[in-house]
Design an enzyme around this catalytic site. Structure first.
Site, PDB file in Angstrom:
ATOM      1  N   PRO A  37      26.871 114.628  54.117  1.00  0.00           N
ATOM      2  CG  PRO A  37      24.439 115.664  53.745  1.00  0.00           C
ATOM      3  CD  PRO A  37      25.187 115.672  54.467  1.00  0.00           C
ATOM      4  CB  CYS A  38      29.660 115.795  49.936  1.00  0.00           C
ATOM      5  SG  CYS A  38      30.248 114.759  50.468  1.00  0.00           S
TER       6      CYS A  38
END
Ligand SMILES: [Zn+2]
Length: 273
Positions: free
Chosen positions: A179-180
């Site tokens: 989950p950048c």
């Protein structure tokens, strides 16, 4: 349940088959298989990647995977464009399937819904050690919360590498599942995402974060918030911060300011300069 994608075990019969295949191929190095045969052979041996569409909070995505795990995620669209970007990045083909194997699709769905025990395996072999450290740390940011590039840099023991952290996140082959989108600029602004700013906002919104509120805090210079009852300060999206009532909430422009006011950092979100 097919265990190949969701834990470390491998099918030994398949391993033996692919080893035999590799031995066979190396014995006949000079003989070139027709290009159309190779992907089929590799896929049969579990060495090639396959891909199929699946749903995500920001719309349908193509997910590519191989026996090591998930290798690539991009917005679903043109098959040729996906296959050519896959090949140019990894130097190998990805073949299209109608749908993902059921166990893999379920594990993706569970992880996107916030189940941290979904146990998805990811294939990050093409990345540098630094990039892997960045992505692995990004996976620790809880759903619906955000941290900054400089926080992540400090957490992995490279406090001066915030810019390189941003670059590593921009090179993330597996957005959403790594989950950048939960890592934002050190000044609190959201911009910067492999699928564009609007997708980043939607991904955060789907997790219960409020992108407008985050931008408002950034514009007003609020980086951290504290509670005047506990004298602890947090990132604004930390689950502890969200429990502070408005009456007791104290905004801070920096960790230094919070420390100078006698506040100590939260042990959960570990805020710092
Ligand atoms: Zn906190």
């Amino acid at each position: 349940m097919d265990t190949r994608y969701t834990n470390g075990r491998m099918d030994s019969a398949e391993d033996a088959a692919s080893e035999a295949l590799i031995r066979e191929l190396s014995r006949h190095r000079a003989v070139r298989a027709p290009a159309s045969v190779l992907p089929v052979v590799l896929a049969g041996a579990g060495l090639a990647d396959a891909y199929a569409p699946t749903d995500s909070p920001i719309g349908p995505v193509f997910v590519a995977y191989n026996r090591e795990g998930i290798s690539f995620v991009r917005l679903a669209g043109d098959h040729d464009a996906f296959e050519s970007s896959f090949r140019s990045r990894f130097g190998r083909p990805a073949r299209n399937l109608e749908r993902l194997p059921r166990d893999l699709a379920l594990a993706i769905e569970r992880q996107l819904a916030g189940d941290v025990r979904a146990g998805l395996r990811l294939d990050l072999r093409e990345l540098s050690e630094f990039e892997r450290a960045v992505l692995s740390k990004a996976r620790e940011v809880p759903r619906g919360e955000v941290r900054t590039y400089s926080w992540l840099a400090r957490e992995i023991g490279r406090p001066r590498a915030a810019r390189a952290v941003g670059a590593a996140l921009g090179n993330n082959p597996i957005p959403l599942l790594v989950p950048c989108h939960r890592v934002i600029r050190s000044d609190g602004h959201l911009n910067g995402y492999v699928f564009g700013g609007e997708a980043k906002r939607r991904a955060l919104e789907a997790e219960g974060a409020d992108p407008d509120e985050l931008e408002r805090l950034a514009r007003s210079g609020v980086r951290f918030v504290g509670s005047d009852t506990t004298r602890i300060y947090c990132f604004p999206t930390c689950r502890n911060a969200r429990r502070i009532s408005e009456r007791h909430l104290v905004p801070f422009a920096s960790a230094l300011e919070a420390a100078a006011s006698g506040y100590r950092p939260c042990r959960v979100c570990r805020p710092a300069v």
